[in-house]
Structure formats: C-alpha cells, structure tokens
Scaffold this motif. Structure first.
Motif, mmCIF file in Angstrom:
data_model
loop_
_atom_site.group_PDB
_atom_site.id
_atom_site.type_symbol
_atom_site.label_atom_id
_atom_site.label_comp_id
_atom_site.label_asym_id
_atom_site.label_seq_id
_atom_site.Cartn_x
_atom_site.Cartn_y
_atom_site.Cartn_z
ATOM 1 N N LEU A 33 0.839 -1.198 0.000
ATOM 2 C CA LEU A 33 0.000 0.000 0.000
ATOM 3 C C LEU A 33 0.877 1.251 0.000
ATOM 4 O O LEU A 33 1.983 1.227 0.534
ATOM 5 N N PRO A 34 0.364 2.361 -0.566
ATOM 6 C CA PRO A 34 1.104 3.619 -0.431
ATOM 7 C C PRO A 34 1.140 4.002 1.055
ATOM 8 O O PRO A 34 0.211 3.676 1.792
ATOM 9 N N PHE A 35 2.190 4.687 1.480
ATOM 10 C CA PHE A 35 2.326 5.000 2.900
ATOM 11 C C PHE A 35 1.300 6.023 3.380
ATOM 12 O O PHE A 35 1.015 6.115 4.553
ATOM 13 N N ASN A 36 0.727 6.793 2.450
ATOM 14 C CA ASN A 36 -0.243 7.799 2.863
ATOM 15 C C ASN A 36 -1.675 7.280 2.811
ATOM 16 O O ASN A 36 -2.614 8.053 2.894
ATOM 17 N N VAL A 37 -1.838 5.969 2.673
ATOM 18 C CA VAL A 37 -3.180 5.405 2.566
ATOM 19 C C VAL A 37 -3.883 5.466 3.929
ATOM 20 O O VAL A 37 -3.238 5.343 4.972
ATOM 21 N N SER A 38 -5.193 5.691 3.908
ATOM 22 C CA SER A 38 -5.949 5.736 5.161
ATOM 23 C C SER A 38 -6.845 4.504 5.257
ATOM 24 O O SER A 38 -7.055 3.801 4.270
ATOM 25 N N GLU A 39 -7.380 4.286 6.446
ATOM 26 C CA GLU A 39 -8.310 3.160 6.616
ATOM 27 C C GLU A 39 -9.493 3.324 5.673
ATOM 28 O O GLU A 39 -10.037 2.356 5.159
ATOM 29 N N ASN A 40 -9.878 4.574 5.462
ATOM 30 C CA ASN A 40 -10.997 4.873 4.584
ATOM 31 C C ASN A 40 -10.726 4.430 3.150
ATOM 32 O O ASN A 40 -11.605 3.892 2.474
ATOM 33 N N GLN A 64 2.732 8.055 9.358
ATOM 34 C CA GLN A 64 2.093 7.535 8.150
ATOM 35 C C GLN A 64 1.888 6.033 8.285
ATOM 36 O O GLN A 64 2.437 5.401 9.175
ATOM 37 N N GLY A 65 1.110 5.498 7.346
ATOM 38 C CA GLY A 65 0.899 4.062 7.344
ATOM 39 C C GLY A 65 2.216 3.344 7.048
ATOM 40 O O GLY A 65 3.154 3.931 6.511
ATOM 41 N N ARG A 66 2.280 2.045 7.391
ATOM 42 C CA ARG A 66 3.513 1.291 7.184
ATOM 43 C C ARG A 66 3.478 0.475 5.901
ATOM 44 O O ARG A 66 4.307 -0.396 5.691
ATOM 45 N N GLY A 67 2.484 0.754 5.043
ATOM 46 C CA GLY A 67 2.466 0.082 3.744
ATOM 47 C C GLY A 67 1.673 -1.202 3.702
ATOM 48 O O GLY A 67 1.715 -1.927 2.725
ATOM 49 N N ILE A 91 -4.406 0.832 -5.489
ATOM 50 C CA ILE A 91 -4.890 1.817 -4.518
ATOM 51 C C ILE A 91 -3.842 2.920 -4.509
ATOM 52 O O ILE A 91 -2.657 2.656 -4.300
ATOM 53 N N GLY A 92 -4.261 4.140 -4.773
ATOM 54 C CA GLY A 92 -3.324 5.258 -4.750
ATOM 55 C C GLY A 92 -2.173 5.102 -5.727
ATOM 56 O O GLY A 92 -1.060 5.547 -5.464
ATOM 57 N N GLY A 93 -2.434 4.432 -6.863
ATOM 58 C CA GLY A 93 -1.398 4.292 -7.879
ATOM 59 C C GLY A 93 -0.428 3.144 -7.647
ATOM 60 O O GLY A 93 0.521 2.954 -8.402
ATOM 61 N N ARG A 94 -0.636 2.354 -6.609
ATOM 62 C CA ARG A 94 0.241 1.196 -6.375
ATOM 63 C C ARG A 94 -0.558 -0.084 -6.470
ATOM 64 O O ARG A 94 -1.684 -0.169 -5.979
ATOM 65 N N ARG A 95 0.061 -1.102 -7.076
ATOM 66 C CA ARG A 95 -0.607 -2.417 -7.162
ATOM 67 C C ARG A 95 -0.504 -3.093 -5.812
ATOM 68 O O ARG A 95 0.590 -3.333 -5.322
ATOM 69 N N ILE A 96 -1.655 -3.403 -5.243
ATOM 70 C CA ILE A 96 -1.654 -3.998 -3.909
ATOM 71 C C ILE A 96 -1.580 -5.519 -3.978
ATOM 72 O O ILE A 96 -1.830 -6.125 -5.009
#
Length: 135
Positions: A33-40, A64-67, A91-96
């Motif tokens: 996940l991107p580090f700035n991702v939120s639970e939302n 920030q989130g830990r990815g 999510i946020g431009g990164r393949r999860i």
C-alpha cells in the motif's frame, strides 16, 4: 520384566492459532500500500464486501501508514473472492497484494538499505528487529 508403559499420544502441541494479525480465517493481509493510505481508502477498495474491521498500522515516527493493512470480513465466504478480485488492483497508484488468511503477510519487506556510506563515525546496524516486538 518391567512394566514399560508408553507415554505416547500426548500431542496437544501446535493446536494454537497461527499467524500474527490473522486472528482467524476472515482476516486478509493487504500489502504494497502507499504510505499515505488511510483506513478509509482501504475500506473503499473493499466496499463490495462485508467488512467489519480495517487496520492500517501506523509508523510511530512519521505518523504515516507502514504500507500494509489488515481487513477483517464479516462473512468468511467472501474472503476467497476478495483475494481473487482485489489482488493486483491499484490503490493510490500502487498495485496492492491481498494475501489470504494464514498466507503469511509477514516478511514482506526484505531489509532496507544497509548503510553504505564510509563515514568516520562507527555505525552499528542491528537487523531483523520487528517494528513492534509484541510476540
């Protein structure tokens, strides 16, 4: 002759629950996940499913989130489908990465940069320490 009684058959060990973060078979590990991702953000990505909990562990220093995140489903039958449908989506431009329960979401980050600068002050690198030593 001696009364050789055999104390076999006491194999109760190893019946505990495995895997950190996977309390049961309804929690999936979401990585990359991107580090700035939120639970939302994570909740939105999984909105097609019955989600009861989303946890995005935060880094204490950066805030920030830990990815990665843990997503807990209300319905165990949806878990497999969610893994198939959402693994590799963005999510946020990164393949999860979506790992099924017990699929080990641990050991995802293979050690970062091991220093490398040839400075004057001696540097001690301590590897293999988990962010949260709670085991």
């Amino acid at each position: 002759g001696g009364g050789g009684y055999d104390r076999g058959g006491y194999d109760d060990k190893g019946k505990g629950k495995g895997g950190k973060g996977g309390d049961d078979d309804t929690t999936v590990y979401v990585g990359s996940l991107p580090f700035n991702v939120s639970e939302n953000d994570v909740r939105k990505a999984f909105s097609a499913f019955n989600i009861v909990e989303v946890r995005v562990p935060m880094d204490r220093e950066s805030g920030q989130g830990r990815g990665f995140a843990f997503v807990k489903f209300g319905d165990p039958t949806q878990v497999h489908r969610a893994v198939q449908e959402l693994n590799g989506t963005e999510i946020g431009g990164r393949r999860i990465r979506v790992n099924p329960p017990g699929g080990g979401g641990k050991g995802g980050d293979k050690g970062g940069d091991k220093g490398g600068g040839k400075g004057d002050e001696p540097t001690l690198f301590v590897g293999g320490i988990a962010h949260e030593a709670d085991e």
